[in-house]
Scaffold this motif. Structure first.
Motif, PDB file in Angstrom:
ATOM      1  N   ALA C  76       0.835  -1.207   0.000  1.00 31.82           N
ATOM      2  CA  ALA C  76       0.000   0.000   0.000  1.00 31.82           C
ATOM      3  C   ALA C  76       0.865   1.251   0.000  1.00 31.82           C
ATOM      4  N   ILE C  77       1.919   1.250   0.836  1.00 33.96           N
ATOM      5  CA  ILE C  77       2.787   2.426   0.913  1.00 33.96           C
ATOM      6  C   ILE C  77       3.490   2.651  -0.427  1.00 33.96           C
ATOM      7  N   VAL C  78       4.001   1.545  -1.006  1.00 38.96           N
ATOM      8  CA  VAL C  78       4.730   1.679  -2.273  1.00 38.96           C
ATOM      9  C   VAL C  78       3.822   2.271  -3.334  1.00 38.96           C
ATOM     10  N   VAL C  79       2.599   1.716  -3.436  1.00 37.87           N
ATOM     11  CA  VAL C  79       1.716   2.171  -4.506  1.00 37.87           C
ATOM     12  C   VAL C  79       1.333   3.625  -4.312  1.00 37.87           C
ATOM     13  N   SER C  80       1.013   4.009  -3.068  1.00 39.58           N
ATOM     14  CA  SER C  80       0.603   5.403  -2.868  1.00 39.58           C
ATOM     15  C   SER C  80       1.759   6.338  -3.169  1.00 39.58           C
ATOM     16  N   ARG C  81       2.947   5.919  -2.743  1.00 36.46           N
ATOM     17  CA  ARG C  81       4.127   6.745  -2.993  1.00 36.46           C
ATOM     18  C   ARG C  81       4.400   6.863  -4.503  1.00 36.46           C
ATOM     19  N   TYR C  82       4.270   5.723  -5.184  1.00 42.17           N
ATOM     20  CA  TYR C  82       4.571   5.716  -6.613  1.00 42.17           C
ATOM     21  C   TYR C  82       3.587   6.588  -7.372  1.00 42.17           C
TER      22      TYR C  82
END
Lengths: 249, 139, 104, 167
Positions: C76-82
């Motif tokens: 979730a963190i990776v996707v939101s950051r990306y």
């Protein structure tokens, strides 16, 4: 177009499902894998030879020690190759610099990460140290450990993570892992056995031959864990920033 | 009666070979089923709610409690005897619950922030009324 | 009794995942899809514990559940950051285009 | 002082995870906890000026805070269930964004407040900029409940009692 591509996918999936009917049943005694003398040998002898309850770990780190060692070396070489290609590259950077945005780290995400990173690291060590009794081992523990550093890089930015675990240190740790692995192998050779014949280590360790194998396997797993941790983080840091080690994803 | 004395009683009942730990199992079954019901709420909300932000309410909240209840229920159900190992197992499951308790709000916040900075404006009351009217007209 | 309960719970989870899979398939924006994936990921942790109950080795599968929920959070963190990052890049390009237009 | 507390907490963590009490595994645990304390002890307990007594009081207050927030989670789920399943709930739904300013100072208190807001019925924290919280709410009466500041007061009782006494 989408629907057209759906047809072959469904066809192939159906074919695979149809072929799966020919597989032996789960836990079938009559299946070729259970009948072969190799598996019965390992199932019967692992506990006697090494005192390791988890057969997979014993096979990976002891019976197949060479294979695992060179797997670790492959991981190391992959990291080196990425570093060698991206380190001097500036072509991507000059264009990228114009687009760098000032995204301040998110308060909620950083605080959560503060709380869970130590827990993840303890969990990684637990997975690494209990590879003998439950599923786990060097590769899994190393990946978790690397993930904790990647999480830091994601929630703040790459500079913060690199300041905690710099790329030079990464390379040192990665090389150290292989040195530990090969060192244990060489040590057993110097003590009179063959390369990676851990049983000879009983002369330096105050334990029986079987327990010497047990402890040497733990040492080998620690070496694998070191390499995988460092290479995981180095790969992420280099690939996400195209070698510039700034800003990150 | 405090929880502690109740657990002691239950342990004594198990040792006497009675149906002792059946109550724990029943509590576990019940909490699992309640968790499933809350998950039904999440699933229906995910389909019926009008825009991303409202769906996030369904997902972020329903997920936390239903997962907690189901995991806790299974922790109680698998409590076979009251040895140290089974207590540790229960505590481990509680640790997973705590982990989910901490991370679910955070990940929903992160996704929401990403969506908001993507200029995807949340639906307001007027938009909702308009869309409802449109739906009625179609019928 | 316990096995039976685990089977019913697993089947119920699978049935209730169908609407969420519909949302992943249909979802008007990318965020809806990620949200659906996230919900299914959390429920997979529960499914792992159910499988552990069926095989009678819960103490092993709890570790997997913990790892899986961790993975879910990281995803979730990776996707939101990306998405944040790519959006700002897109915005930057638009701004650059506007600047270029003004110059011309 | 703080490294020792962190080491003990991590050791507790290890014992729960490992579940083995022989000398070999406990020794491994001590070594790994030392390593983790060395690598990442600066992440935990960001504000090192507070004394031990203060921290103990905080921990006790936080444990008292947990049942309340759990009850709020249950209420939030019932609310979502009502909105999703009943027709009346659909009528009631009126999403909007609310902004308010908090008087909490430290980052950790703000973090706890934001996650508590996310867990209470019908509200999710969308964005924090400095002291200003942007919150997405589902219906009108919940918004009023939020603006009276019940959650904020609860969090302040746990982490920053001096702010409350000043008010």
């Amino acid at each position: 177009m989408k629907i057209l591509s759906l047809i072959p996918i469904i066809a192939i999936g159906g074919l695979l499902l149809w072929a799966a009917q020919d597989f032996p049943k789960w836990g079938d005694v009559e299946s070729p894998a259970s009948k072969s003398p190799v598996s019965s040998h390992f199932i019967g002898k692992t506990g006697v030879d090494t005192e390791v309850p988890n057969m997979v770990t014993a096979v990976l780190a002891d019976y197949r020690g060479f294979d695992t060692m060179f797997e670790t070396v492959v991981v190391f070489i992959a990291g080196m190759a990425v570093l060698a290609i991206l380190k001097g590259s500036t072509r991507g950077n000059s264009r990228r610099k114009d687009h760098e945005v000032e995204a301040e780290p998110d308060l909620i995400v950083t605080n959560t990460v503060r709380l869970i990173v130590p827990v993840i690291q303890i969990f990684a060590f637990y997975v690494l140290a209990h590879g003998h009794v439950s599923p786990g081992g060097g590769f899994q523990g190393g990946v978790l450990m690397g993930a904790s550093f990647i999480l830091i890089a994601l929630s703040w930015d790459l500079e913060k993570a690199v300041s905690r675990f710099s790329i030079e240190r990464c390379m040192i740790v990665a090389a150290l892992g292989i040195v530990i692995y090969g060192g244990i192998g060489l040590l057993s050779m110097m003590l009179g056995g063959e390369f990676l014949d851990y049983a000879e280590l009983e002369r330096v360790l105050p334990v029986s031959r079987e327990m010497a194998r047990y402890h040497a396997m733990l040492g080998v797993e620690i070496g694998v864990g070191f390499t995988v941790t460092a290479i995981m983080f180095a790969l992420y840091a280099n690939l996400s920033s195209e070698g510039s080690l700034k800003q990150g994803l | 009666m405090t929880d502690h004395s109740m657990i002691c009683l239950l342990a004594a009942a198990v040792e006497n070979g009675e149906v002792g730990f059946l109550p724990l199992k029943i509590i576990g079954f019940a909490s699992g089923v309640v968790g499933l019901i809350f998950f039904l709420g999440t699933a229906v909300g995910m389909v019926r709610f009008p825009d991303f932000y409202t769906r996030m309410h369904a997902a972020g909240k329903g997920d936390t409690l239903s997962t907690m209840l189901m995991l806790g229920g299974f922790g109680l159900v698998t409590m076979e005897d009251f040895s140290v190992g089974s207590w540790l197992l229960l505590i481990k499951i509680l640790a997973v619950i705590l982990f989910i308790y901490l991370t679910t709000p955070t990940s929903s916040h992160a996704l929401m922030r990403a969506a908001f900075e993507d200029d995807e404006m949340p639906m307001t009351e007027d938009d909702l009324k308009k869309s409802k009217r449109k739906g009625k007209r179609k019928k | 009794m316990t096995e039976w309960f685990a089977m019913v719970m697993g089947a119920g989870l699978f049935v209730l995942m169908i609407p969420i899979i519909y949302r992943i398939f249909k979802g008007p924006t990318g965020f809806d899809r990620i949200l659906g994936v996230n919900v299914i990921g959390t429920k997979t942790a529960v499914l792992l514990v159910i499988i552990g109950t069926l095989y009678g080795r819960v103490e092993m599968f709890v570790d997997f559940a913990l790892t899986y929920s961790l993975l879910n959070f990281v995803a979730a963190i990776v996707v939101s950051r990306y998405l944040n990052r790519t959006i700002s890049l897109k915005e930057m390009e638009a701004r650059e285009k506007a600047k270029g237009g003004a110059k011309a | 002082m703080y490294p020792i507390i962190i080491f003990l907490l991590l050791m507790l963590n290890w014992v729960i995870l490992s579940g083995k009490f022989d000398a070999f595994h406990l020794g491994l645990g001590v070594i790994s906890c030392l390593v983790v304390t060395w690598i990442s002890q600066d992440l935990l307990y960001h504000d090192r000026r507070k004394g031990i007594g203060e921290r103990l009081r905080e921990a006790g207050a936080f444990i008292q805070y947990l049942p309340w927030i759990t009850w709020e989670v249950v209420k939030a789920n019932l609310h979502v269930f009502k909105l999703a399943m009943t027709k009346q709930g659909q009528e009631e739904m009126s999403p909007r964004v609310v902004t308010f300013e908090t008087y909490l100072k430290t980052d950790f208190a703000k973090f706890v407040l934001a996650n508590s807001i996310t867990l209470t019925p019908g509200t999710i924290t969308m964005l924090i900029r400095g002291d200003v919280f942007h919150i997405h709410t589902m219906s009108q009466f919940l918004e009023d409940d939020l603006l009276t500041g019940a959650i904020e007061r609860k969090v302040a009782e746990v982490f920053e009692p001096e702010v409350l006494s000043k008010k």
